[in-house]
Design a protein around this motif. Structure first.
Motif, PDB file in Angstrom:
ATOM      1  N   ARG A   1     -22.981 203.977 -33.407  1.00  0.00           N
ATOM      2  CA  ARG A   1     -23.086 202.591 -33.883  1.00  0.00           C
ATOM      3  C   ARG A   1     -24.555 202.244 -34.082  1.00  0.00           C
ATOM      4  NH1 ARG A   1     -19.540 198.431 -34.003  1.00  0.00           N
ATOM      5  NH2 ARG A   1     -17.934 199.511 -32.826  1.00  0.00           N
ATOM      6  N   LEU A   2     -24.934 201.851 -35.291  1.00  0.00           N
ATOM      7  CA  LEU A   2     -26.307 201.393 -35.546  1.00  0.00           C
ATOM      8  C   LEU A   2     -26.477 200.068 -34.827  1.00  0.00           C
ATOM      9  CD1 LEU A   2     -26.494 202.119 -39.410  1.00  0.00           C
ATOM     10  CD2 LEU A   2     -26.709 203.728 -37.499  1.00  0.00           C
ATOM     11  N   ASN A   3     -27.584 199.910 -34.116  1.00  0.00           N
ATOM     12  CA  ASN A   3     -27.682 198.757 -33.219  1.00  0.00           C
ATOM     13  C   ASN A   3     -29.063 198.114 -33.248  1.00  0.00           C
ATOM     14  OD1 ASN A   3     -26.726 196.987 -31.201  1.00  0.00           O
ATOM     15  ND2 ASN A   3     -27.654 198.264 -29.600  1.00  0.00           N
ATOM     16  N   ARG A   4     -29.363 197.453 -34.368  1.00  0.00           N
ATOM     17  CA  ARG A   4     -30.557 196.596 -34.429  1.00  0.00           C
ATOM     18  C   ARG A   4     -30.068 195.209 -34.856  1.00  0.00           C
ATOM     19  NH1 ARG A   4     -35.188 197.868 -37.974  1.00  0.00           N
ATOM     20  NH2 ARG A   4     -36.342 196.637 -36.439  1.00  0.00           N
ATOM     21  N   PRO A   5     -29.368 194.498 -33.965  1.00  0.00           N
ATOM     22  CA  PRO A   5     -28.697 193.262 -34.369  1.00  0.00           C
ATOM     23  C   PRO A   5     -29.654 192.198 -34.915  1.00  0.00           C
ATOM     24  CG  PRO A   5     -28.613 193.559 -31.968  1.00  0.00           C
ATOM     25  CD  PRO A   5     -29.146 194.823 -32.545  1.00  0.00           C
ATOM     26  N   ASP A   6     -30.912 192.199 -34.449  1.00  0.00           N
ATOM     27  CA  ASP A   6     -31.846 191.162 -34.907  1.00  0.00           C
ATOM     28  C   ASP A   6     -32.347 191.410 -36.327  1.00  0.00           C
ATOM     29  OD1 ASP A   6     -31.548 190.090 -32.452  1.00  0.00           O
ATOM     30  OD2 ASP A   6     -33.436 190.900 -31.640  1.00  0.00           O
ATOM     31  N   ALA A   7     -32.116 192.612 -36.838  1.00  0.00           N
ATOM     32  CA  ALA A   7     -32.643 192.936 -38.177  1.00  0.00           C
ATOM     33  C   ALA A   7     -31.531 193.468 -39.079  1.00  0.00           C
ATOM     34  CB  ALA A   7     -33.771 193.958 -38.057  1.00  0.00           C
ATOM     35  N   MET A   8     -30.305 193.024 -38.841  1.00  0.00           N
ATOM     36  CA  MET A   8     -29.165 193.460 -39.685  1.00  0.00           C
ATOM     37  C   MET A   8     -29.117 194.978 -39.798  1.00  0.00           C
ATOM     38  SD  MET A   8     -27.514 190.909 -41.647  1.00  0.00           S
ATOM     39  CE  MET A   8     -27.574 189.135 -41.444  1.00  0.00           C
ATOM     40  N   ASN A   9     -29.464 195.657 -38.682  1.00  0.00           N
ATOM     41  CA  ASN A   9     -29.456 197.135 -38.657  1.00  0.00           C
ATOM     42  C   ASN A   9     -30.355 197.769 -39.716  1.00  0.00           C
ATOM     43  OD1 ASN A   9     -27.739 197.290 -36.470  1.00  0.00           O
ATOM     44  ND2 ASN A   9     -25.896 197.295 -37.742  1.00  0.00           N
ATOM     45  N   ALA A  10     -31.440 197.074 -40.053  1.00  0.00           N
ATOM     46  CA  ALA A  10     -32.380 197.665 -41.021  1.00  0.00           C
ATOM     47  C   ALA A  10     -32.849 199.022 -40.502  1.00  0.00           C
ATOM     48  CB  ALA A  10     -33.570 196.729 -41.234  1.00  0.00           C
ATOM     49  N   LEU A  11     -32.999 199.957 -41.428  1.00  0.00           N
ATOM     50  CA  LEU A  11     -33.303 201.345 -41.073  1.00  0.00           C
ATOM     51  C   LEU A  11     -34.809 201.510 -40.958  1.00  0.00           C
ATOM     52  CD1 LEU A  11     -30.937 202.925 -43.771  1.00  0.00           C
ATOM     53  CD2 LEU A  11     -30.358 202.405 -41.380  1.00  0.00           C
ATOM     54  N   ASN A  12     -35.302 201.592 -39.715  1.00  0.00           N
ATOM     55  CA  ASN A  12     -36.730 201.904 -39.556  1.00  0.00           C
ATOM     56  C   ASN A  12     -36.867 203.356 -39.108  1.00  0.00           C
ATOM     57  OD1 ASN A  12     -35.992 201.826 -36.892  1.00  0.00           O
ATOM     58  ND2 ASN A  12     -37.253 200.060 -36.352  1.00  0.00           N
ATOM     59  N   SER A  13     -38.110 203.788 -38.918  1.00  0.00           N
ATOM     60  CA  SER A  13     -38.334 205.198 -38.566  1.00  0.00           C
ATOM     61  C   SER A  13     -37.665 205.547 -37.250  1.00  0.00           C
ATOM     62  CB  SER A  13     -39.826 205.490 -38.449  1.00  0.00           C
ATOM     63  OG  SER A  13     -40.456 205.182 -39.648  1.00  0.00           O
ATOM     64  N   THR A  14     -37.706 204.616 -36.289  1.00  0.00           N
ATOM     65  CA  THR A  14     -37.080 204.902 -34.992  1.00  0.00           C
ATOM     66  C   THR A  14     -35.593 205.129 -35.178  1.00  0.00           C
ATOM     67  OG1 THR A  14     -38.698 203.486 -33.934  1.00  0.00           O
ATOM     68  CG2 THR A  14     -36.749 204.015 -32.632  1.00  0.00           C
ATOM     69  N   LEU A  15     -34.933 204.198 -35.889  1.00  0.00           N
ATOM     70  CA  LEU A  15     -33.481 204.326 -36.059  1.00  0.00           C
ATOM     71  C   LEU A  15     -33.130 205.620 -36.796  1.00  0.00           C
ATOM     72  CD1 LEU A  15     -30.902 201.599 -36.950  1.00  0.00           C
ATOM     73  CD2 LEU A  15     -30.795 203.821 -38.030  1.00  0.00           C
ATOM     74  N   LEU A  16     -33.827 205.910 -37.868  1.00  0.00           N
ATOM     75  CA  LEU A  16     -33.452 207.113 -38.636  1.00  0.00           C
ATOM     76  C   LEU A  16     -33.774 208.389 -37.852  1.00  0.00           C
ATOM     77  CD1 LEU A  16     -34.173 206.073 -42.291  1.00  0.00           C
ATOM     78  CD2 LEU A  16     -31.975 206.668 -41.311  1.00  0.00           C
ATOM     79  N   GLY A  17     -34.849 208.370 -37.066  1.00  0.00           N
ATOM     80  CA  GLY A  17     -35.165 209.524 -36.204  1.00  0.00           C
ATOM     81  C   GLY A  17     -34.082 209.706 -35.152  1.00  0.00           C
ATOM     82  N   GLU A  18     -33.663 208.599 -34.547  1.00  0.00           N
ATOM     83  CA  GLU A  18     -32.609 208.690 -33.532  1.00  0.00           C
ATOM     84  C   GLU A  18     -31.280 209.125 -34.154  1.00  0.00           C
ATOM     85  OE1 GLU A  18     -34.306 205.642 -30.121  1.00  0.00           O
ATOM     86  OE2 GLU A  18     -32.566 204.988 -31.295  1.00  0.00           O
ATOM     87  N   LEU A  19     -31.016 208.632 -35.352  1.00  0.00           N
ATOM     88  CA  LEU A  19     -29.769 209.011 -36.015  1.00  0.00           C
ATOM     89  C   LEU A  19     -29.765 210.519 -36.312  1.00  0.00           C
ATOM     90  CD1 LEU A  19     -27.079 208.054 -37.228  1.00  0.00           C
ATOM     91  CD2 LEU A  19     -28.289 207.577 -39.361  1.00  0.00           C
ATOM     92  N   ALA A  20     -30.895 211.034 -36.781  1.00  0.00           N
ATOM     93  CA  ALA A  20     -30.986 212.482 -37.045  1.00  0.00           C
ATOM     94  C   ALA A  20     -30.747 213.254 -35.757  1.00  0.00           C
ATOM     95  CB  ALA A  20     -32.359 212.821 -37.639  1.00  0.00           C
ATOM     96  N   ASP A  21     -31.317 212.752 -34.655  1.00  0.00           N
ATOM     97  CA  ASP A  21     -31.154 213.430 -33.372  1.00  0.00           C
ATOM     98  C   ASP A  21     -29.695 213.390 -32.907  1.00  0.00           C
ATOM     99  OD1 ASP A  21     -32.811 214.432 -30.918  1.00  0.00           O
ATOM    100  OD2 ASP A  21     -31.289 213.077 -30.119  1.00  0.00           O
ATOM    101  N   ALA A  22     -29.077 212.203 -33.003  1.00  0.00           N
ATOM    102  CA  ALA A  22     -27.688 212.046 -32.533  1.00  0.00           C
ATOM    103  C   ALA A  22     -26.728 212.882 -33.382  1.00  0.00           C
ATOM    104  CB  ALA A  22     -27.288 210.573 -32.582  1.00  0.00           C
ATOM    105  N   LEU A  23     -26.988 212.941 -34.664  1.00  0.00           N
ATOM    106  CA  LEU A  23     -26.112 213.734 -35.543  1.00  0.00           C
ATOM    107  C   LEU A  23     -26.273 215.226 -35.261  1.00  0.00           C
ATOM    108  CD1 LEU A  23     -26.581 211.760 -38.871  1.00  0.00           C
ATOM    109  CD2 LEU A  23     -24.435 212.036 -37.616  1.00  0.00           C
ATOM    110  N   GLY A  24     -27.509 215.653 -35.046  1.00  0.00           N
ATOM    111  CA  GLY A  24     -27.742 217.067 -34.724  1.00  0.00           C
ATOM    112  C   GLY A  24     -27.040 217.436 -33.435  1.00  0.00           C
ATOM    113  N   ALA A  25     -27.127 216.545 -32.438  1.00  0.00           N
ATOM    114  CA  ALA A  25     -26.480 216.812 -31.141  1.00  0.00           C
ATOM    115  C   ALA A  25     -24.962 216.848 -31.299  1.00  0.00           C
ATOM    116  CB  ALA A  25     -26.897 215.739 -30.133  1.00  0.00           C
ATOM    117  N   ALA A  26     -24.411 215.926 -32.082  1.00  0.00           N
ATOM    118  CA  ALA A  26     -22.954 215.902 -32.283  1.00  0.00           C
ATOM    119  C   ALA A  26     -22.499 217.155 -33.021  1.00  0.00           C
ATOM    120  CB  ALA A  26     -22.557 214.646 -33.062  1.00  0.00           C
ATOM    121  N   ASP A  27     -23.312 217.605 -33.955  1.00  0.00           N
ATOM    122  CA  ASP A  27     -22.935 218.798 -34.729  1.00  0.00           C
ATOM    123  C   ASP A  27     -22.891 220.030 -33.825  1.00  0.00           C
ATOM    124  OD1 ASP A  27     -22.086 219.545 -37.269  1.00  0.00           O
ATOM    125  OD2 ASP A  27     -24.030 220.395 -37.796  1.00  0.00           O
TER     126      ASP A  27
END
Ligand code: CO8
Length: 258
Positions: free
Chosen positions: A18-44
């Motif tokens: 779940r993307l979770n930056r509620p104050d910024a409408m889940n805008a994609l910043n470097s932290t979020l996209l880096g974490e997403l890449a990490d979480a997806l790699g781990a899930a894979d």
């Protein structure tokens, strides 16, 4: 692992991110996209995970790349970091299926992120758009290419040039999303679809993903040859024997991913 901008739950062979930056409408910043890449790699890599669902909040899947973060950058910063290329390429390397469950806004990079997933299930509240033109830029993580393949040139031009939003009904009609459900049913629908995928042979599942994606990369003739060869190849798996025996014996197959 705990993330700043994501909530990850793994249950019943499904990784729900779940993307979770509620104050910024889940805008994609470097932290979020880096974490997403990490979480997806781990899930894979995680043998317990057989399907992945990415979602946002009721208000926004993601309202685009983070405008505040980007506004502080110049060409050299963007170019040297190859802005968002490493993170988005990590997503494209994931071999397990990824479903985007979209409610509310999926704009700019949010729409592009949804399109990078394998298919999109939309709530009736979903709104898709590529409004980058209003910021004096254009889509940067695939919007001009993928939206055009999904909805055709005329509608893609309309969306990119005017910056208008497309509602869920239009998105389904245009082939951008696979199904639309009432917002209250979105997560049930996405998790049920993910569970169905998780029951299948994970060999066939990965082959489907590779073969369908190949159709975007190659000629029809080469794509058909690729499909025929992987179809032949699957006849060397225990899961093919199990799937066909189960049908003939009128029982449910027990796939072992072998
Ligand atoms: N970035 C940063 N913050 C955002 C973003 C965003 N994309 N979208 C919303 N927010 C923030 C707002 O600034 C606001 O914060 P605050 O309360 O601190 O002022 C908060 O989220 C709530 O937003 P609004 O008050 O604007 O809420 P509304 O309900 O009035 O409007 C909208 C919602 C329609 C979603 C509106 O916020 C909006 O238009 N957002 C911007 C949409 C947009 O232009 N997206 C495209 C961004 S550019 C992009 O995605 C490029 C992708 C490619 C990059 C790749 C680089 C190589």
């Amino acid at each position: 692992m705990a993330y700043q901008t994501l909530i990850v739950d793994i249950d019943n062979h499904i990784a729900l991110i779940r993307l979770n930056r509620p104050d910024a409408m889940n805008a994609l910043n470097s932290t979020l996209l880096g974490e997403l890449a990490d979480a997806l790699g781990a899930a894979d890599k995680n043998d317990k995970v057989r399907c992945i669902v990415i979602t946002g909040s009721d208000k926004a899947f993601a309202a685009g790349a983070d405008i505040k973060e980007m506004s502080e950058k110049g060409f050299v910063d963007m170019f040297q970091a190859d802005f968002f290329a490493p993170e988005t390429e990590a997503l494209l390397r994931v071999r397990k299926p990824i479903i985007a469950a979209v409610a509310g806004y999926a704009l700019g990079g949010g729409c592009e992120l949804a399109m990078m997933c394998d298919f999109i299930i939309a709530a009736d509240t979903a709104k898709f758009g590529q409004p980058e033109i209003n910021l004096g830029v254009v889509a940067g993580i695939g919007g001009t290419q993928r939206l055009t393949r999904f909805v055709g040139k005329s509608k893609a031009m309309d969306m990119h040039l005017t910056g208008r939003f497309m509602d869920a009904e239009e998105a389904e009609r245009s082939g951008l999303v696979s199904r639309v459900v009432p917002a209250s049913k979105l997560m049930d629908e996405a998790m049920t679809a993910a569970s169905k995928i998780a029951e299948k042979s994970q060999i066939s599942v990965k082959v489907v993903k590779e073969a369908v994606n190949r159709s975007y990369e190659t000629t029809l003739r080469e794509g058909l040859l690729f499909e025929r060869r992987v179809f032949h190849m699957l006849f060397n798996t225990a899961d093919q024997q199990e799937g066909m025996s189960a049908f003939l014996e009128k029982r449910q197959p027990q796939f072992r991913d072998q």
